[in-house]
Design a protein around this motif. Structure first.
Motif, short mmCIF file in Angstrom:
data_model
loop_
_atom_site.label_atom_id
_atom_site.label_comp_id
_atom_site.label_asym_id
_atom_site.label_seq_id
_atom_site.Cartn_x
_atom_site.Cartn_y
_atom_site.Cartn_z
N LEU A 213 -3.08 25.75 -53.17
CA LEU A 213 -5.07 25.10 -52.96
C LEU A 213 -4.97 23.67 -52.52
CD1 LEU A 213 -7.33 25.09 -56.27
CD2 LEU A 213 -7.86 26.89 -54.03
N LYS A 214 -3.22 23.67 -52.19
CA LYS A 214 -3.43 22.13 -51.51
C LYS A 214 -3.45 22.63 -50.31
CE LYS A 214 2.12 21.53 -50.60
NZ LYS A 214 2.38 22.78 -51.21
N VAL B 100 -11.90 24.77 -55.51
CA VAL B 100 -11.66 24.55 -56.42
C VAL B 100 -11.16 24.81 -57.81
CG1 VAL B 100 -13.40 25.17 -57.79
CG2 VAL B 100 -12.70 23.04 -58.48
N GLY B 101 -10.27 24.39 -58.69
CA GLY B 101 -9.05 25.40 -59.34
C GLY B 101 -9.68 25.13 -61.06
N CYS C 260 -4.20 23.53 -68.40
CA CYS C 260 -2.93 22.34 -68.53
C CYS C 260 -3.30 21.06 -68.06
CB CYS C 260 -1.72 22.82 -68.43
SG CYS C 260 -2.22 24.87 -69.58
N GLY C 261 -3.56 19.98 -68.35
CA GLY C 261 -3.21 18.17 -68.49
C GLY C 261 -2.53 18.60 -67.41
N LYS C 262 -0.68 18.23 -67.41
CA LYS C 262 0.02 17.37 -67.02
C LYS C 262 0.07 18.38 -65.41
CE LYS C 262 3.11 15.36 -70.09
NZ LYS C 262 4.22 15.43 -71.15
N VAL C 263 0.36 19.78 -65.49
CA VAL C 263 -0.10 20.17 -64.01
C VAL C 263 -1.82 20.22 -63.54
CG1 VAL C 263 1.60 22.32 -64.63
CG2 VAL C 263 -0.81 22.61 -64.87
N ALA D 217 -1.69 18.38 -59.46
CA ALA D 217 -2.24 19.69 -58.58
C ALA D 217 -3.01 18.31 -58.34
CB ALA D 217 -3.73 20.11 -59.25
N ALA D 218 -3.48 17.32 -58.28
CA ALA D 218 -5.37 16.31 -58.46
C ALA D 218 -4.33 15.50 -57.62
CB ALA D 218 -5.88 15.79 -59.48
#
Ligand code: SAM
Ligand code: TMP
Ligand code: ZN
Length: 407
Positions: A113-114, A124-125, A129-132, A136-137
């Motif tokens: 998505l980048k 939107v993705g 899983c918070g860390k990955v 991305a954000a």
């Protein structure tokens, strides 16, 4: 013989391979975590009604996909190039309307998505899983830290409108609650939109005896025939297939609303090939199971012989796949001294279930071992290119796909 209920059609699933008691493939315990590891029975079967190949037992999704999930898609240069190319192709084809919108299921660290974000295309993705997701954000990608399913898809349809492309790589096969996913796709997809997903292909798994493609996260092993049958149950249609070389052999499936697009000849051709190979026959799958046992016995014999001769063996790539290999074969630190891996989240920990130390990639040449067991065989070209010094120093690779050999 144990049986299970097909997660697609409710038919009876008949087992053809039991890989035994297995840990979570992406859970790398610290010494303190080891006594609390979770195990389940890893076995695989085929639905007698719709031919979908699937696991006999499900692992609850929150056990696998949580804040600390350690798999980063951008860890391979080949995969970075693969997903950049995929994004560019969508930008040139499906995303050319006035205000296109793309949704990704399992967007991980934003590897795909980048490129969509950089092209200023709405997207939107979904990534639970918070860390990955945070990675991305930080690359500018818009992420919802949620599981995609019928409810979350309907919410995005309401807030953002229909999606021209819904994409999922190495994610749809992870999801036993697939009916909810396909209901979500139905709610979110534009009338002429496409749902595209790519996952390991059962045809390649059988050809290569790559039994390590079977683990907790890989709930389904797709074929074109089973995907076409599944799509039809949800008023969708398989309109294109493409063989991909990545991750040891995958197929990219394109679904559209039934009747919206003309299927390409590739669809009928791949289904005919599967028929000719008798891919949906229990006998074929039982032969695959017998080959799996042969590879296990050959691998254990080679490792024991080399260790008895005093050689040092290390593992290369602490892949999720290698959990199946080490646990099914009983390969622990007595046979393999350590496994090197580039992922910081895995380093300083132990391999799931078999407790081989995981060390940074730099440990590999410090000094080189006699033999390296290539767990990350799906990244062989990339790894061979960067580890030429190992061979020059007299080191040898041990491989076990499609059979055990030393090069
Ligand atoms: N798409 C990336 C790739 O191909 O490299 C990531 C693949 S990774 C093996 C699978 C990802 O799917 C994980 O990041 C996981 O959190 C995510 N996932 C699992 N179930 C999901 C769901 N229901 N909705 C969205 N993402 C999900
Ligand atoms: P995968 O097979 O699921 O993509 O996992 C690959 C694993 O191998 C991941 O933990 C990263 C690691 N790896 C290396 O250690 N070195 C490499 O050169 C590559 C490509 C991957
Ligand atoms: Zn079925």
């Amino acid at each position: 013989m144990p049986s299970a209920t097909c997660q697609v059609c409710g038919g009876a699933v008949e087992e053809f391979l039991d890989l035994g008691r297995q840990p979570l493939s992406d859970n790398f315990p610290t010494a303190r975590d080891i006594p609390h590891e979770f195990f389940y029975r890893l076995a695989v079967g085929m639905c007698g009604t719709c031919t979908m190949v699937q696991l006999m037992e499900q692992v609850p999704r929150e056990r696998m996909f949580h804040y600390d999930y350690p798999y980063y898609s951008s860890g391979s240069s080949v995969m970075r190039a693969h997903f950049e190319g995929t994004a560019r192709r969508f930008l040139d084809t499906e995303l050319t309307g006035p205000d296109p919108f793309m949704v990704e299921i399992g967007s991980n660290d934003g590897v795909l998505l980048k490129t969509i974000h950089q092209a200023n295309v709405r997207h939107v993705g979904f990534e639970p899983c918070g860390k990955v997701a945070e990675t991305a954000a930080s690359r500018g990608v818009r992420v919802l830290e949620e599981f995609f399913d019928a409810d979350s898809a309907a919410a995005v349809r309401k807030s953002d409108g229909p999606a021209d492309v819904i994409f999922a790589a190495n994610t749809l096969c992870h999801i036993p609650y697939i009916s909810s996913i396909l209901e979500g796709v139905d709610a979110l997809l534009a009338e002429n939109g496409v749902f595209v997903f790519e996952d390991p292909y059962l045809g390649d798994i059988v050809t290569r005896t790559s039994f390590d493609q079977i683990y907790d996260e890989h709930f389904f092993l797709f074929t074109a025939r089973a995907v076409a049958t599944m799509a039809a149950r949800f008023d969708l249609e398989l309109v294109d297939v493409e063989r991909l070389p990545v991750h040891g052999g995958e197929v990219r499936y394109t679904l559209a609303r039934a009747g919206a697009r003309k299927p390409t000849d590739a669809v009928a051709a791949l289904i005919a090939e599967e028929h000719a190979r008798r891919l949906a026959d229990m006998q074929t799958l039982q032969r695959f199971a017998a080959n799996t046992v042969r590879v296990r016995d050959d691998l254990v014999a080679v490792l024991r012989r080399l260790r008895a001769e005093g050689h040092e063996i290390v593992g290369y790539g602490a892949t999720a796949k290698s959990a199946t290999v080490t646990n099914f074969c009983g390969i622990g630190p007595d046979l393999v001294s350590y496994v090197c891996d580039t992922t910081p989240a895995k380093q300083g920990r132990f391999t799931p279930g078999t407790h081989i130390p995981v060390q940074p990639a730099e440990s590999f040449g410090d000094p080189f071992p006699d033999f390296a067991l290539l767990f990350a065989w799906n990244h062989a070209d990339e790894i061979m290119a960067k580890e030429q010094e190992f061979r020059r120093a007299g080191g040898r690779w041990i491989r076990y796909v499609p059979d055990v050999h030393i090069i």
